[in-house]
Design a protein around this motif. Structure first.
Motif, PDB file in Angstrom:
ATOM      1  N   PRO A  77       9.098  -1.322 -23.031  1.00  7.51           N
ATOM      2  CA  PRO A  77       7.927  -1.085 -22.180  1.00  7.51           C
ATOM      3  C   PRO A  77       8.348  -0.488 -20.841  1.00  7.51           C
ATOM      4  O   PRO A  77       9.510  -0.591 -20.438  1.00  7.51           O
ATOM      5  N   PRO A  78       7.421   0.120 -20.141  1.00  6.49           N
ATOM      6  CA  PRO A  78       7.731   0.704 -18.830  1.00  6.49           C
ATOM      7  C   PRO A  78       8.222  -0.357 -17.849  1.00  6.49           C
ATOM      8  O   PRO A  78       7.810  -1.508 -17.911  1.00  6.49           O
ATOM      9  N   SER A  79       9.087   0.052 -16.946  1.00  2.89           N
ATOM     10  CA  SER A  79       9.621  -0.878 -15.943  1.00  2.89           C
ATOM     11  C   SER A  79       8.984  -0.668 -14.571  1.00  2.89           C
ATOM     12  O   SER A  79       9.238  -1.425 -13.649  1.00  2.89           O
ATOM     13  N   PHE A  80       8.141   0.374 -14.446  1.00  2.00           N
ATOM     14  CA  PHE A  80       7.486   0.652 -13.169  1.00  2.00           C
ATOM     15  C   PHE A  80       6.232   1.482 -13.396  1.00  2.00           C
ATOM     16  O   PHE A  80       6.028   2.054 -14.465  1.00  2.00           O
ATOM     17  N   GLY A  81       5.423   1.545 -12.366  1.00  2.00           N
ATOM     18  CA  GLY A  81       4.231   2.373 -12.369  1.00  2.00           C
ATOM     19  C   GLY A  81       3.977   2.853 -10.955  1.00  2.00           C
ATOM     20  O   GLY A  81       4.747   2.544 -10.035  1.00  2.00           O
ATOM     21  N   TYR A  82       2.907   3.609 -10.769  1.00  3.68           N
ATOM     22  CA  TYR A  82       2.553   4.132  -9.454  1.00  3.68           C
ATOM     23  C   TYR A  82       1.081   3.873  -9.171  1.00  3.68           C
ATOM     24  O   TYR A  82       0.256   3.924 -10.076  1.00  3.68           O
ATOM     25  N   THR A  83       0.783   3.629  -7.913  1.00  8.59           N
ATOM     26  CA  THR A  83      -0.601   3.507  -7.478  1.00  8.59           C
ATOM     27  C   THR A  83      -1.131   4.905  -7.186  1.00  8.59           C
ATOM     28  O   THR A  83      -0.369   5.881  -7.173  1.00  8.59           O
ATOM     29  N   CYS A  84      -2.418   4.983  -6.874  1.00  8.82           N
ATOM     30  CA  CYS A  84      -3.002   6.272  -6.493  1.00  8.82           C
ATOM     31  C   CYS A  84      -2.392   6.822  -5.214  1.00  8.82           C
ATOM     32  O   CYS A  84      -2.424   8.015  -4.973  1.00  8.82           O
ATOM     33  N   ALA A  85      -1.827   5.946  -4.415  1.00 11.31           N
ATOM     34  CA  ALA A  85      -1.185   6.368  -3.171  1.00 11.31           C
ATOM     35  C   ALA A  85       0.272   6.769  -3.404  1.00 11.31           C
ATOM     36  O   ALA A  85       1.039   6.902  -2.451  1.00 11.31           O
ATOM     37  N   ASN A  86       0.665   6.949  -4.652  1.00  9.48           N
ATOM     38  CA  ASN A  86       2.030   7.312  -5.053  1.00  9.48           C
ATOM     39  C   ASN A  86       3.066   6.274  -4.634  1.00  9.48           C
ATOM     40  O   ASN A  86       4.228   6.602  -4.395  1.00  9.48           O
ATOM     41  N   LYS A  87       2.650   5.032  -4.539  1.00 14.06           N
ATOM     42  CA  LYS A  87       3.584   3.948  -4.227  1.00 14.06           C
ATOM     43  C   LYS A  87       4.143   3.416  -5.549  1.00 14.06           C
ATOM     44  O   LYS A  87       3.403   3.040  -6.450  1.00 14.06           O
ATOM     45  N   LYS A  88       5.475   3.398  -5.641  1.00 22.39           N
ATOM     46  CA  LYS A  88       6.130   2.919  -6.854  1.00 22.39           C
ATOM     47  C   LYS A  88       6.068   1.389  -6.899  1.00 22.39           C
ATOM     48  O   LYS A  88       6.388   0.719  -5.922  1.00 22.39           O
ATOM     49  N   ILE A  89       5.649   0.870  -8.046  1.00 22.29           N
ATOM     50  CA  ILE A  89       5.554  -0.571  -8.253  1.00 22.29           C
ATOM     51  C   ILE A  89       6.467  -0.930  -9.420  1.00 22.29           C
ATOM     52  O   ILE A  89       6.263  -0.465 -10.548  1.00 22.29           O
ATOM     53  N   ASP A  90       7.493  -1.731  -9.155  1.00 20.56           N
ATOM     54  CA  ASP A  90       8.383  -2.200 -10.216  1.00 20.56           C
ATOM     55  C   ASP A  90       7.746  -3.393 -10.914  1.00 20.56           C
ATOM     56  O   ASP A  90       7.230  -4.301 -10.260  1.00 20.56           O
ATOM     57  N   PHE A  91       7.782  -3.385 -12.240  1.00 17.49           N
ATOM     58  CA  PHE A  91       7.235  -4.489 -13.020  1.00 17.49           C
ATOM     59  C   PHE A  91       8.328  -5.532 -13.241  1.00 17.49           C
ATOM     60  O   PHE A  91       9.333  -5.242 -13.876  1.00 17.49           O
ATOM     61  N   ASP A  92       8.118  -6.749 -12.709  1.00 17.67           N
ATOM     62  CA  ASP A  92       9.053  -7.842 -12.969  1.00 17.67           C
ATOM     63  C   ASP A  92       8.972  -8.251 -14.440  1.00 17.67           C
ATOM     64  O   ASP A  92       9.974  -8.597 -15.053  1.00 17.67           O
ATOM     65  N   ASP A  93       7.743  -8.197 -14.967  1.00 21.54           N
ATOM     66  CA  ASP A  93       7.492  -8.615 -16.346  1.00 21.54           C
ATOM     67  C   ASP A  93       6.294  -7.810 -16.844  1.00 21.54           C
ATOM     68  O   ASP A  93       5.159  -8.032 -16.404  1.00 21.54           O
ATOM     69  N   PHE A  94       6.526  -6.875 -17.764  1.00 29.38           N
ATOM     70  CA  PHE A  94       5.458  -5.991 -18.221  1.00 29.38           C
ATOM     71  C   PHE A  94       4.330  -6.763 -18.912  1.00 29.38           C
ATOM     72  O   PHE A  94       3.192  -6.294 -18.925  1.00 29.38           O
ATOM     73  N   THR A  95       4.621  -7.943 -19.430  1.00 29.41           N
ATOM     74  CA  THR A  95       3.561  -8.724 -20.084  1.00 29.41           C
ATOM     75  C   THR A  95       2.508  -9.179 -19.077  1.00 29.41           C
ATOM     76  O   THR A  95       1.423  -9.605 -19.467  1.00 29.41           O
ATOM     77  N   LYS A  96       2.814  -9.070 -17.783  1.00 27.37           N
ATOM     78  CA  LYS A  96       1.848  -9.429 -16.741  1.00 27.37           C
ATOM     79  C   LYS A  96       0.920  -8.266 -16.380  1.00 27.37           C
ATOM     80  O   LYS A  96       0.025  -8.422 -15.556  1.00 27.37           O
ATOM     81  N   VAL A  97       1.133  -7.110 -16.986  1.00 26.24           N
ATOM     82  CA  VAL A  97       0.229  -5.976 -16.780  1.00 26.24           C
ATOM     83  C   VAL A  97      -0.961  -6.201 -17.710  1.00 26.24           C
ATOM     84  O   VAL A  97      -0.799  -6.310 -18.929  1.00 26.24           O
ATOM     85  N   SER A  98      -2.156  -6.273 -17.123  1.00 25.20           N
ATOM     86  CA  SER A  98      -3.351  -6.554 -17.924  1.00 25.20           C
ATOM     87  C   SER A  98      -4.291  -5.354 -17.946  1.00 25.20           C
ATOM     88  O   SER A  98      -4.115  -4.394 -17.189  1.00 25.20           O
ATOM     89  N   ASP A  99      -5.278  -5.442 -18.804  1.00 28.23           N
ATOM     90  CA  ASP A  99      -6.316  -4.405 -18.916  1.00 28.23           C
ATOM     91  C   ASP A  99      -5.714  -3.017 -19.114  1.00 28.23           C
ATOM     92  O   ASP A  99      -6.181  -2.043 -18.512  1.00 28.23           O
ATOM     93  N   ILE A 100      -4.705  -2.908 -19.939  1.00 31.13           N
ATOM     94  CA  ILE A 100      -4.041  -1.621 -20.172  1.00 31.13           C
ATOM     95  C   ILE A 100      -4.973  -0.708 -20.962  1.00 31.13           C
ATOM     96  O   ILE A 100      -5.492  -1.085 -22.001  1.00 31.13           O
TER      97      ILE A 100
END
Length: 122
Positions: A77-100
């Motif tokens: 699974p991905p280890s990071f994502g970006y917000t609309c403000a182009n801020k990089k967000i590292d995922f500590d645990d991808f299972t905590k990403v909801s509403d994909i």
């Protein structure tokens, strides 16, 4: 003959309206993020090997990320994502990403409902 012409015009208008309704406005954020990830978004074969754009909620933030869709591959699974403000967000645990939800499909080259819904913008 006059009735046939009227019927043809009515049918043409109905089909024209349907096509117009199918065209949806894409959110500015979805367009920006799709452009940001354009080099990563690839389609080798639809339903077999695709890298698409997704969005989900992580720690109260809407984040966008690419994810490989390959049923026969052992992908991580991905280890990071970006917000609309182009801020990089590292995922500590991808299972905590909801509403994909898929935002953009690289094979069809189309945005999905998530990409056009302004209520999901940050």
């Amino acid at each position: 003959m006059k009735r046939l012409c009227t019927l043809l015009v009515a049918v043409a208008l109905l089909f024209g309206c349907k096509k117009e309704n199918e065209q949806k406005e894409v959110s500015a954020c979805a367009l920006q993020i799709k452009e940001f990830f354009k080099e990563e978004l690839k389609c080798t074969e639809q339903h077999s090997m695709e890298i698409n754009l997704y969005a989900g909620m992580y720690k109260g933030m809407l984040v966008y990320f690419t994810m490989t869709m390959c049923p026969n591959c052992n992908t991580v699974p991905p280890s990071f994502g970006y917000t609309c403000a182009n801020k990089k967000i590292d995922f500590d645990d991808f299972t905590k990403v909801s509403d994909i939800q898929q935002v953009y499909n690289s094979c069809t080259k189309r945005f999905t409902e998530w990409g056009v819904d302004p209520n999901h913008e940050e």
